[in-house]
Write a protein that holds these residues in place. Sequence first.
Motif, mmCIF file in Angstrom:
data_model
loop_
_atom_site.group_PDB
_atom_site.id
_atom_site.type_symbol
_atom_site.label_atom_id
_atom_site.label_comp_id
_atom_site.label_asym_id
_atom_site.label_seq_id
_atom_site.Cartn_x
_atom_site.Cartn_y
_atom_site.Cartn_z
ATOM 1 N N LEU A 36 0.833 -1.200 0.000
ATOM 2 C CA LEU A 36 0.000 0.000 0.000
ATOM 3 C C LEU A 36 0.874 1.258 0.000
ATOM 4 C CD1 LEU A 36 -2.756 1.403 0.215
ATOM 5 C CD2 LEU A 36 -2.582 1.142 2.707
ATOM 6 N N LYS A 37 1.962 1.219 0.764
ATOM 7 C CA LYS A 37 2.883 2.366 0.821
ATOM 8 C C LYS A 37 3.415 2.691 -0.569
ATOM 9 C CE LYS A 37 7.419 3.551 2.669
ATOM 10 N NZ LYS A 37 8.563 3.053 3.437
ATOM 11 N N ARG A 38 3.868 1.666 -1.290
ATOM 12 C CA ARG A 38 4.413 1.892 -2.638
ATOM 13 C C ARG A 38 3.317 2.354 -3.585
ATOM 14 N NH1 ARG A 38 8.609 -1.864 -6.069
ATOM 15 N NH2 ARG A 38 8.855 -0.384 -7.776
ATOM 16 N N TRP A 39 2.136 1.765 -3.495
ATOM 17 C CA TRP A 39 1.020 2.154 -4.351
ATOM 18 C C TRP A 39 0.719 3.641 -4.203
ATOM 19 C CZ3 TRP A 39 -1.488 1.150 -8.507
ATOM 20 C CH2 TRP A 39 -2.754 1.684 -8.719
ATOM 21 N N LYS A 40 0.657 4.105 -2.967
ATOM 22 C CA LYS A 40 0.361 5.526 -2.715
ATOM 23 C C LYS A 40 1.467 6.436 -3.257
ATOM 24 C CE LYS A 40 -2.623 5.187 1.307
ATOM 25 N NZ LYS A 40 -2.767 5.556 2.719
ATOM 26 N N ALA A 41 2.701 5.992 -3.142
ATOM 27 C CA ALA A 41 3.840 6.821 -3.567
ATOM 28 C C ALA A 41 4.043 6.825 -5.076
ATOM 29 C CB ALA A 41 5.112 6.341 -2.874
ATOM 30 N N GLU A 42 3.700 5.706 -5.774
ATOM 31 C CA GLU A 42 4.065 5.570 -7.188
ATOM 32 C C GLU A 42 2.894 5.217 -8.104
ATOM 33 O OE1 GLU A 42 7.404 2.893 -7.766
ATOM 34 O OE2 GLU A 42 8.080 3.242 -5.708
ATOM 35 N N LYS A 43 1.691 5.449 -7.687
ATOM 36 C CA LYS A 43 0.517 5.004 -8.437
ATOM 37 C C LYS A 43 0.556 5.311 -9.932
ATOM 38 C CE LYS A 43 -3.200 6.353 -6.526
ATOM 39 N NZ LYS A 43 -4.458 6.949 -6.054
ATOM 40 N N PRO A 44 0.747 6.546 -10.356
ATOM 41 C CA PRO A 44 0.729 6.817 -11.806
ATOM 42 C C PRO A 44 1.801 6.045 -12.580
ATOM 43 C CG PRO A 44 0.615 8.870 -10.564
ATOM 44 C CD PRO A 44 0.912 7.775 -9.590
ATOM 45 N N ARG A 45 3.005 5.979 -12.016
ATOM 46 C CA ARG A 45 4.091 5.286 -12.694
ATOM 47 C C ARG A 45 3.836 3.780 -12.758
ATOM 48 N NH1 ARG A 45 8.786 3.000 -11.776
ATOM 49 N NH2 ARG A 45 9.022 3.405 -9.570
ATOM 50 N N LEU A 46 3.289 3.207 -11.701
ATOM 51 C CA LEU A 46 2.990 1.776 -11.693
ATOM 52 C C LEU A 46 1.917 1.434 -12.730
ATOM 53 C CD1 LEU A 46 3.019 1.117 -7.839
ATOM 54 C CD2 LEU A 46 4.704 0.294 -9.508
ATOM 55 N N ILE A 47 0.891 2.246 -12.803
ATOM 56 C CA ILE A 47 -0.182 2.013 -13.776
ATOM 57 C C ILE A 47 0.378 2.075 -15.195
ATOM 58 C CG2 ILE A 47 -2.312 2.975 -14.748
ATOM 59 C CD1 ILE A 47 -3.047 3.843 -11.869
ATOM 60 N N GLU A 48 1.268 3.025 -15.438
ATOM 61 C CA GLU A 48 1.850 3.198 -16.767
ATOM 62 C C GLU A 48 2.839 2.081 -17.121
ATOM 63 O OE1 GLU A 48 5.054 6.245 -18.633
ATOM 64 O OE2 GLU A 48 3.313 7.181 -17.669
ATOM 65 N N THR A 49 3.608 1.617 -16.150
ATOM 66 C CA THR A 49 4.686 0.657 -16.400
ATOM 67 C C THR A 49 4.217 -0.795 -16.431
ATOM 68 O OG1 THR A 49 6.229 2.146 -15.292
ATOM 69 C CG2 THR A 49 6.952 -0.120 -15.586
ATOM 70 N N LEU A 50 3.364 -1.167 -15.498
ATOM 71 C CA LEU A 50 2.996 -2.569 -15.328
ATOM 72 C C LEU A 50 1.844 -2.986 -16.237
ATOM 73 C CD1 LEU A 50 3.176 -2.693 -11.425
ATOM 74 C CD2 LEU A 50 4.865 -3.601 -13.031
ATOM 75 N N ALA A 51 1.791 -4.271 -16.557
ATOM 76 C CA ALA A 51 0.695 -4.824 -17.362
ATOM 77 C C ALA A 51 -0.541 -5.055 -16.510
ATOM 78 C CB ALA A 51 1.129 -6.134 -18.012
ATOM 79 N N GLY A 52 -0.368 -5.130 -15.218
ATOM 80 C CA GLY A 52 -1.463 -5.298 -14.273
ATOM 81 C C GLY A 52 -0.958 -4.942 -12.897
ATOM 82 N N THR A 53 -1.836 -4.362 -12.075
ATOM 83 C CA THR A 53 -1.407 -3.901 -10.768
ATOM 84 C C THR A 53 -2.310 -4.455 -9.680
ATOM 85 O OG1 THR A 53 -0.785 -1.820 -11.830
ATOM 86 C CG2 THR A 53 -0.740 -1.862 -9.449
ATOM 87 N N GLY A 54 -1.675 -4.864 -8.595
ATOM 88 C CA GLY A 54 -2.381 -5.308 -7.402
ATOM 89 C C GLY A 54 -1.760 -4.668 -6.182
#
Length: 171
Positions: free
Chosen positions: A33-51
């Motif tokens: 959750l900590k990483r999700w809050k800090a990097e949400k836009p980049r994770l959505i853009e980079t990963l094929a799927g996010t959990g």
Amino acid sequence: MSLIRNGVVIDDPWIRLDDDTPATPGTRAIVSLKRWKAEKPRLIETLAGTGVLLKSNEAAEEIAGDLSVLEVVAVDFPAFTDGRSYSTARILRERYRYLGEVRAVGDVLRDQYGFMVRCGVDAFELADDVDSADWVKAVNEIPTAYQPAADGRSPLFRIRTDTPQDAWLAY
């Protein structure tokens, strides 16, 4: 680790990323959750799927606004005696109508399988030393529900009140 989803052992297409492990483009990853809050836009853009992994002391409300982009919410059971993630799973399903995968991780025991399913968990991450075939047997081990839950099954008291008395003679 084995993964059981909807009562079937499957290959897990997801990886778990530590907070300091770089996100590899095109992978499907579960993050804290900590990483999700800090990097949400980049994770959505980079990963094929996010959990997101929610620890037992983290609330579903913290990701409620993001559920439309999350394919998996992993709920952590740090010890079999810690039941807070049962509530998290049920809140995800009932309050937020989350339709993605709710995955139980951590100290996940076969004896609790039925209860976790009733709360909305549909995937189980098992330790390497656990017999997944034994878990698959547990899928239909407890056919009767005694109270309402997130799985949509009618509890026994409701079945009894909705069924004409003559129907019980067939049993």
